[in-house]
Enzyme design. Structure first.
Site, PDB file in Angstrom:
ATOM      1  N   TRP A  31     -68.650  67.902  10.152  1.00 31.81           N
ATOM      2  CA  TRP A  31     -69.552  67.788   8.994  1.00 31.81           C
ATOM      3  C   TRP A  31     -68.771  67.245   7.803  1.00 31.81           C
ATOM      4  O   TRP A  31     -67.645  67.646   7.554  1.00 31.81           O
ATOM      5  CB  TRP A  31     -70.131  69.160   8.636  1.00 31.81           C
ATOM      6  CG  TRP A  31     -71.540  69.390   9.060  1.00 31.81           C
ATOM      7  CD1 TRP A  31     -71.992  69.715  10.308  1.00 31.81           C
ATOM      8  CD2 TRP A  31     -72.696  69.336   8.222  1.00 31.81           C
ATOM      9  NE1 TRP A  31     -73.356  69.873  10.292  1.00 31.81           N
ATOM     10  CE2 TRP A  31     -73.813  69.636   9.024  1.00 31.81           C
ATOM     11  CE3 TRP A  31     -72.891  69.059   6.870  1.00 31.81           C
ATOM     12  CZ2 TRP A  31     -75.105  69.676   8.513  1.00 31.81           C
ATOM     13  CZ3 TRP A  31     -74.177  69.097   6.356  1.00 31.81           C
ATOM     14  CH2 TRP A  31     -75.275  69.402   7.194  1.00 31.81           C
ATOM     15  N   SER A  65     -68.119  73.641   9.791  1.00 35.60           N
ATOM     16  CA  SER A  65     -67.164  74.643   9.308  1.00 35.60           C
ATOM     17  C   SER A  65     -67.431  76.018   9.904  1.00 35.60           C
ATOM     18  O   SER A  65     -66.497  76.806  10.104  1.00 35.60           O
ATOM     19  CB  SER A  65     -67.223  74.713   7.781  1.00 35.60           C
ATOM     20  OG  SER A  65     -66.688  73.527   7.219  1.00 35.60           O
ATOM     21  N   PHE A  66     -68.696  76.300  10.210  1.00 36.88           N
ATOM     22  CA  PHE A  66     -68.997  77.601  10.819  1.00 36.88           C
ATOM     23  C   PHE A  66     -68.241  77.790  12.134  1.00 36.88           C
ATOM     24  O   PHE A  66     -67.856  78.902  12.479  1.00 36.88           O
ATOM     25  CB  PHE A  66     -70.505  77.740  11.069  1.00 36.88           C
ATOM     26  CG  PHE A  66     -70.919  79.101  11.518  1.00 36.88           C
ATOM     27  CD1 PHE A  66     -71.066  79.379  12.867  1.00 36.88           C
ATOM     28  CD2 PHE A  66     -71.153  80.115  10.599  1.00 36.88           C
ATOM     29  CE1 PHE A  66     -71.441  80.644  13.292  1.00 36.88           C
ATOM     30  CE2 PHE A  66     -71.530  81.392  11.017  1.00 36.88           C
ATOM     31  CZ  PHE A  66     -71.681  81.658  12.364  1.00 36.88           C
ATOM     32  N   VAL A  90     -67.727  72.258   2.905  1.00 33.08           N
ATOM     33  CA  VAL A  90     -69.085  72.794   2.804  1.00 33.08           C
ATOM     34  C   VAL A  90     -69.617  72.443   1.418  1.00 33.08           C
ATOM     35  O   VAL A  90     -69.011  72.810   0.412  1.00 33.08           O
ATOM     36  CB  VAL A  90     -69.104  74.314   3.008  1.00 33.08           C
ATOM     37  CG1 VAL A  90     -70.536  74.820   3.125  1.00 33.08           C
ATOM     38  CG2 VAL A  90     -68.311  74.701   4.265  1.00 33.08           C
ATOM     39  N   GLU A  94     -79.891  72.650  -0.731  1.00 30.18           N
ATOM     40  CA  GLU A  94     -81.026  73.214  -1.471  1.00 30.18           C
ATOM     41  C   GLU A  94     -81.193  74.705  -1.229  1.00 30.18           C
ATOM     42  O   GLU A  94     -81.901  75.384  -1.971  1.00 30.18           O
ATOM     43  CB  GLU A  94     -82.324  72.488  -1.054  1.00 30.18           C
ATOM     44  CG  GLU A  94     -82.358  71.019  -1.431  1.00 30.18           C
ATOM     45  CD  GLU A  94     -83.629  70.349  -0.931  1.00 30.18           C
ATOM     46  OE1 GLU A  94     -83.914  69.225  -1.381  1.00 30.18           O
ATOM     47  OE2 GLU A  94     -84.326  70.971  -0.089  1.00 30.18           O
ATOM     48  N   HIS A  97     -78.013  78.505   2.617  1.00 27.18           N
ATOM     49  CA  HIS A  97     -77.206  78.288   3.836  1.00 27.18           C
ATOM     50  C   HIS A  97     -75.718  78.153   3.474  1.00 27.18           C
ATOM     51  O   HIS A  97     -74.846  78.665   4.173  1.00 27.18           O
ATOM     52  CB  HIS A  97     -77.694  77.024   4.553  1.00 27.18           C
ATOM     53  CG  HIS A  97     -77.236  76.945   5.963  1.00 27.18           C
ATOM     54  ND1 HIS A  97     -76.710  75.804   6.506  1.00 27.18           N
ATOM     55  CD2 HIS A  97     -77.214  77.869   6.955  1.00 27.18           C
ATOM     56  CE1 HIS A  97     -76.389  76.028   7.764  1.00 27.18           C
ATOM     57  NE2 HIS A  97     -76.692  77.261   8.064  1.00 27.18           N
TER      58      HIS A  97
HETATM   59  N1  LIG Z   1     -74.019  72.089   5.699  1.00 26.32           N
HETATM   60  C1  LIG Z   1     -72.736  72.082   6.205  1.00 26.32           C
HETATM   61  C2  LIG Z   1     -72.450  72.549   7.480  1.00 26.32           C
HETATM   62  N2  LIG Z   1     -73.448  73.023   8.292  1.00 26.32           N
HETATM   63  C3  LIG Z   1     -73.268  73.220   9.718  1.00 26.32           C
HETATM   64  C4  LIG Z   1     -72.589  74.547  10.066  1.00 26.32           C
HETATM   65  O1  LIG Z   1     -71.207  74.516   9.750  1.00 26.32           O
HETATM   66  C5  LIG Z   1     -72.719  74.819  11.575  1.00 26.32           C
HETATM   67  O2  LIG Z   1     -72.104  73.763  12.292  1.00 26.32           O
HETATM   68  C6  LIG Z   1     -74.165  74.962  11.994  1.00 26.32           C
HETATM   69  O3  LIG Z   1     -74.794  75.943  11.194  1.00 26.32           O
HETATM   70  C7  LIG Z   1     -74.293  75.348  13.477  1.00 26.32           C
HETATM   71  O4  LIG Z   1     -73.609  76.552  13.740  1.00 26.32           O
HETATM   72  N3  LIG Z   1     -71.187  72.554   7.938  1.00 26.32           N
HETATM   73  C8  LIG Z   1     -70.150  72.084   7.146  1.00 26.32           C
HETATM   74  O5  LIG Z   1     -68.992  72.068   7.585  1.00 26.32           O
HETATM   75  N4  LIG Z   1     -70.427  71.615   5.904  1.00 26.32           N
HETATM   76  C9  LIG Z   1     -71.683  71.605   5.393  1.00 26.32           C
HETATM   77  O6  LIG Z   1     -71.885  71.160   4.226  1.00 26.32           O
HETATM   78  C1  LIG Z   2     -74.017  74.008   3.369  1.00 33.77           C
HETATM   79  C2  LIG Z   2     -75.220  73.607   4.107  1.00 33.77           C
HETATM   80  O1  LIG Z   2     -75.516  74.059   5.201  1.00 33.77           O
HETATM   81  C3  LIG Z   2     -76.149  72.730   3.368  1.00 33.77           C
HETATM   82  O2  LIG Z   2     -75.499  71.477   3.176  1.00 33.77           O
HETATM   83  C4  LIG Z   2     -77.441  72.497   4.121  1.00 33.77           C
HETATM   84  O3  LIG Z   2     -78.310  71.915   3.184  1.00 33.77           O
HETATM   85  P1  LIG Z   2     -79.663  72.700   2.799  1.00 33.77           P
HETATM   86  O4  LIG Z   2     -79.243  74.019   2.156  1.00 33.77           O
HETATM   87  O5  LIG Z   2     -80.360  71.786   1.813  1.00 33.77           O
HETATM   88  O6  LIG Z   2     -80.432  72.908   4.077  1.00 33.77           O
END
Ligand SMILES: Nc1c(NC[C@H](O)[C@H](O)[C@H](O)CO)[nH]c(=O)[nH]c1=O
Ligand SMILES: CC(=O)[C@@H](O)COP(=O)(O)O
Length: 164
Positions: A31, A65-66, A90, A94, A97
Site C-alpha cells: 500500500w 501495513s496491517f 498509512v 475518510e 480505518h
Molecule cells: N489504507 C491503508 C492500508 N489499508 C490496508 C490494510 O493495511 C490491510 O492490508 C487490509 O485492511 C487487509 O487486511 N494499508 C496501508 O499500509 N496504508 C493505508 O493507507
Molecule cells: C488508512 C486506510 O485504511 C484509509 O486509507 C482507507 O480510506 P477510507 O478511510 O477513506 O476508507
C-alpha cells in the site's frame, strides 16, 4: 521532538555500530508503494552503508501495513535474524480505518518483538496526507527508512552485548 524539528536521516552526531555481523529482515507494505519503496531504498542503503552484507538482508513484501505484524512473525519464526524492519505508510482516509490499522500495527509489532526477544522496528509512516508522507520518505524531513535501519543496527548490537 516532532519530526518537523529534526531530520530523520541525520545521524552525524550519532555513533553507529558496524552491521557486518548481523542478519536483517525487511518487511515492506505494498500500500502506498511509491512511499514504501522510498522507505525501503533508504533502509537498505543505510544498512549497507553501515557494513551490512547484502546477502544478509532478507526482503519480503506484504499487501498492507496491517500485514506487517504477520510478516515479521513469519520471518522470525523461519529465519535466524538479528532484527526485522517493518516499513509501511498509512494515510488518513475518510473513515476511522486509519486508527484501527495504526493501533493494530504498533501493538502487533511490539508483541512480535517480545514473542521472539528480537528487535522489530516500527518504520511505519502514519500521516494525515500524502505530502506529509513524501516529506518523510526522502523529502524535506529525511527518510524514516534510514531511521528504521539505524535503529535496527543499534538494537542488534545491544542484543549482542546483552547476550555476551
Ligand atoms: N489504507 C491503508 C492500508 N489499508 C490496508 C490494510 O493495511 C490491510 O492490508 C487490509 O485492511 C487487509 O487486511 N494499508 C496501508 O499500509 N496504508 C493505508 O493507507
Ligand atoms: C488508512 C486506510 O485504511 C484509509 O486509507 C482507507 O480510506 P477510507 O478511510 O477513506 O476508507
Amino acid at each position: 521532538m516532532a519530526t518537523q524539528l529534526k531530520n530523520l536521516s541525520d545521524f552525524s552526531q550519532t555513533e553507529i555500530p558496524s552491521a557486518i555481523a548481523y542478519r536483517f529482515g525487511i518487511v515492506v507494505a505494498e500500500w502506498n508503494a511509491e512511499i514504501t519503496n522510498a522507505l525501503y531504498q533508504g533502509a537498505y542503503q543505510s544498512l549497507v552503508n553501515n557494513g551490512a552484507l547484502p546477502e544478509h538482508i532478507y526482503t519480503y513484501s506484504v499487501p498492507g501495513s496491517f500485514e506487517l505484524t504477520s510478516g515479521a512473525d513469519l520471518l522470525l519464526k523461519n529465519d535466524k535474524l538479528d532484527a526485522v524492519i517493518c516499513l509501511g505508510c498509512v494515510i488518513q482516509g475518510e473513515t476511522r480505518h486509519f486508527d484501527f490499522i495504526c493501533n493494530a500495527v504498533a501493538n502487533g509489532i511490539s508483541n512480535v518483538a517480545i514473542k521472539y526477544s528480537k528487535p522489530v522496528i516500527f518504520g511505519v509512516l502514519t500521516t494525515d496526507n500524502q505530502q506529509q508522507a513524501i516529506d518523510r520518505a526522502g523529502g524535506k524531513h529525511g527518510n524514516k527508512g534510514d531511521e528504521a535501519a539505524i535503529t535496527a543496527i543499534k538494537m542488534a548490537a545491544l542484543a549482542e552485548t546483552l547476550r555476551s
